[in-house]
Structures are given as C-alpha cells and as structure tokens.
Design a protein around this motif. Structure first.
Motif, mmCIF file in Angstrom:
data_model
loop_
_atom_site.group_PDB
_atom_site.id
_atom_site.type_symbol
_atom_site.label_atom_id
_atom_site.label_comp_id
_atom_site.label_asym_id
_atom_site.label_seq_id
_atom_site.Cartn_x
_atom_site.Cartn_y
_atom_site.Cartn_z
ATOM 1 N N ARG A 8 0.859 -1.187 0.000
ATOM 2 C CA ARG A 8 0.000 0.000 0.000
ATOM 3 C C ARG A 8 0.891 1.231 0.000
ATOM 4 N NH1 ARG A 8 -4.026 1.413 4.752
ATOM 5 N NH2 ARG A 8 -2.759 -0.245 5.544
ATOM 6 N N VAL A 9 0.671 2.107 -0.969
ATOM 7 C CA VAL A 9 1.482 3.311 -1.134
ATOM 8 C C VAL A 9 0.558 4.514 -1.146
ATOM 9 C CG1 VAL A 9 3.129 4.490 -2.632
ATOM 10 C CG2 VAL A 9 3.142 2.014 -2.517
ATOM 11 N N ASN A 10 0.953 5.565 -0.450
ATOM 12 C CA ASN A 10 0.192 6.802 -0.458
ATOM 13 C C ASN A 10 0.561 7.571 -1.716
ATOM 14 O OD1 ASN A 10 -1.278 9.044 0.121
ATOM 15 N ND2 ASN A 10 -0.054 9.684 1.873
ATOM 16 N N LEU A 11 -0.274 7.478 -2.754
ATOM 17 C CA LEU A 11 0.014 8.111 -4.034
ATOM 18 C C LEU A 11 -0.583 9.501 -4.150
ATOM 19 C CD1 LEU A 11 -0.548 5.022 -6.352
ATOM 20 C CD2 LEU A 11 1.618 5.978 -5.591
ATOM 21 N N SER A 36 0.642 -4.150 -11.104
ATOM 22 C CA SER A 36 -0.654 -3.524 -11.346
ATOM 23 C C SER A 36 -1.075 -2.731 -10.126
ATOM 24 C CB SER A 36 -1.705 -4.581 -11.676
ATOM 25 O OG SER A 36 -1.880 -5.438 -10.570
ATOM 26 N N LEU A 37 -1.999 -1.791 -10.346
ATOM 27 C CA LEU A 37 -2.573 -0.997 -9.267
ATOM 28 C C LEU A 37 -3.954 -1.545 -8.946
ATOM 29 C CD1 LEU A 37 -1.644 2.600 -10.413
ATOM 30 C CD2 LEU A 37 -0.659 1.350 -8.512
ATOM 31 N N GLN A 38 -4.247 -1.705 -7.666
ATOM 32 C CA GLN A 38 -5.551 -2.188 -7.232
ATOM 33 C C GLN A 38 -6.002 -1.385 -6.027
ATOM 34 O OE1 GLN A 38 -5.329 -6.361 -6.479
ATOM 35 N NE2 GLN A 38 -5.223 -6.920 -8.644
ATOM 36 N N GLY A 39 -7.205 -1.657 -5.586
ATOM 37 C CA GLY A 39 -7.766 -0.984 -4.429
ATOM 38 C C GLY A 39 -8.781 0.055 -4.840
ATOM 39 N N ILE A 45 -0.196 -1.530 -4.802
ATOM 40 C CA ILE A 45 0.592 -2.030 -5.914
ATOM 41 C C ILE A 45 0.719 -3.532 -5.741
ATOM 42 C CG2 ILE A 45 2.845 -1.996 -7.043
ATOM 43 C CD1 ILE A 45 3.144 0.865 -6.149
ATOM 44 N N VAL A 46 0.300 -4.290 -6.735
ATOM 45 C CA VAL A 46 0.381 -5.745 -6.706
ATOM 46 C C VAL A 46 1.503 -6.156 -7.664
ATOM 47 C CG1 VAL A 46 -0.816 -7.907 -7.124
ATOM 48 C CG2 VAL A 46 -2.051 -5.950 -6.189
ATOM 49 N N VAL A 47 2.515 -6.840 -7.114
ATOM 50 C CA VAL A 47 3.684 -7.249 -7.878
ATOM 51 C C VAL A 47 3.732 -8.766 -7.893
ATOM 52 C CG1 VAL A 47 6.182 -7.071 -8.063
ATOM 53 C CG2 VAL A 47 4.884 -5.176 -7.118
ATOM 54 N N VAL A 48 3.885 -9.353 -9.086
ATOM 55 C CA VAL A 48 3.986 -10.801 -9.236
ATOM 56 C C VAL A 48 5.325 -11.106 -9.893
ATOM 57 C CG1 VAL A 48 2.984 -12.840 -10.330
ATOM 58 C CG2 VAL A 48 1.497 -11.038 -9.457
ATOM 59 N N GLY A 49 6.036 -12.105 -9.328
ATOM 60 C CA GLY A 49 7.318 -12.474 -9.915
ATOM 61 C C GLY A 49 7.971 -13.606 -9.170
ATOM 62 N N ASN A 50 9.200 -13.914 -9.571
ATOM 63 C CA ASN A 50 9.975 -14.997 -8.973
ATOM 64 C C ASN A 50 10.997 -14.430 -7.993
ATOM 65 O OD1 ASN A 50 8.785 -17.092 -10.418
ATOM 66 N ND2 ASN A 50 10.097 -16.702 -12.174
#
Length: 122
Positions: A8-11, A36-39, A45-50
């Motif tokens: 969660r980031v205060n944008l 991606s951005l959600q909420g 910020i949702v980050v998917v990776g290895n």
C-alpha cells in the motif's frame, strides 16, 4: 518460487506522476514479471514475480514515492498444473564443498637499527 506482493502506497501526497514513478520502481526490481494498481483509489501495488525481495522493494518505494506499507506476501500455486517431481535415475549427485578463502599472509621485514647520530634526511 512465484509470489505475489501487495504494497500500500500513499500516491495522493501532492507529488506529480507518483503513480508512474511507483510503477517504474516496482518494475525495476529483479524478478518482477507484472505490476498492477488495485484498491479503491489505486493505492495498492500488486507485484507478481519470482523470488522478489519485498522488503527491498518497499524501502525503495518509501525513499522515492512516500509512505509505503507491505500488506501481504503469498506464494502463487497453480492448481491446473501439477508439481513436477524430480526424476531419480539411480545416480546420486555429488556436492562439492565451496572454496573457502583463507586469511592472507602478510610478509614482515626487519629494519636494521643503525644508531648513528647523523641526520637521516640528507
């Protein structure tokens, strides 16, 4: 191992282009595959990776964008794909020990002591 990180980031802190800057920072971290951005107000910020270093990513976002809070970190498992089990063909693998660097040896030299009363500068 694939994992999903939610931060969660205060944008809305008055900085111009804070969203794009946050997304650029997240994409720049090693192992990231998608961001991606959600909420409600796109504050997550949702980050998917290895093998993503989530603490490093959160600290980078705090430095560059503003306040950031690590919400969740979860491994992603695919139910449609079955886990591949390693095949055993009767050969046992050999693990070699890692090279251990030793303490360097320093040479010492004895300086002869000349008890002369003359000046050694000239």
């Amino acid at each position: 191992m694939k994992q999903k990180v939610v931060i969660r980031v205060n944008l809305n802190n008055g900085k111009k282009n804070a969203r794009t800057k946050a997304l650029q920072i997240a994409v720049g971290v090693q192992g990231v595959e998608s961001v991606s951005l959600q909420g409600e107000d796109s504050s997550q910020i949702v980050v998917v990776g290895n093998d993503i270093d989530s603490v490093h990513l959160t600290s980078l976002l705090r430095k560059k964008v503003g306040s950031a809070e690590l919400m969740s970190l979860a491994p992603i498992s695919y139910e449609g794909e079955k886990q591949q089990e390693p095949k055993h063909n009767g050969i046992q693998s050999m693990v070699w020990p890692a090279y251990q660097a030793s303490v360097p040896y320093y040479y010492t030299y004895d300086v002869p002591d000349n008890n002369q009363d003359s000046c050694t500068i000239m």
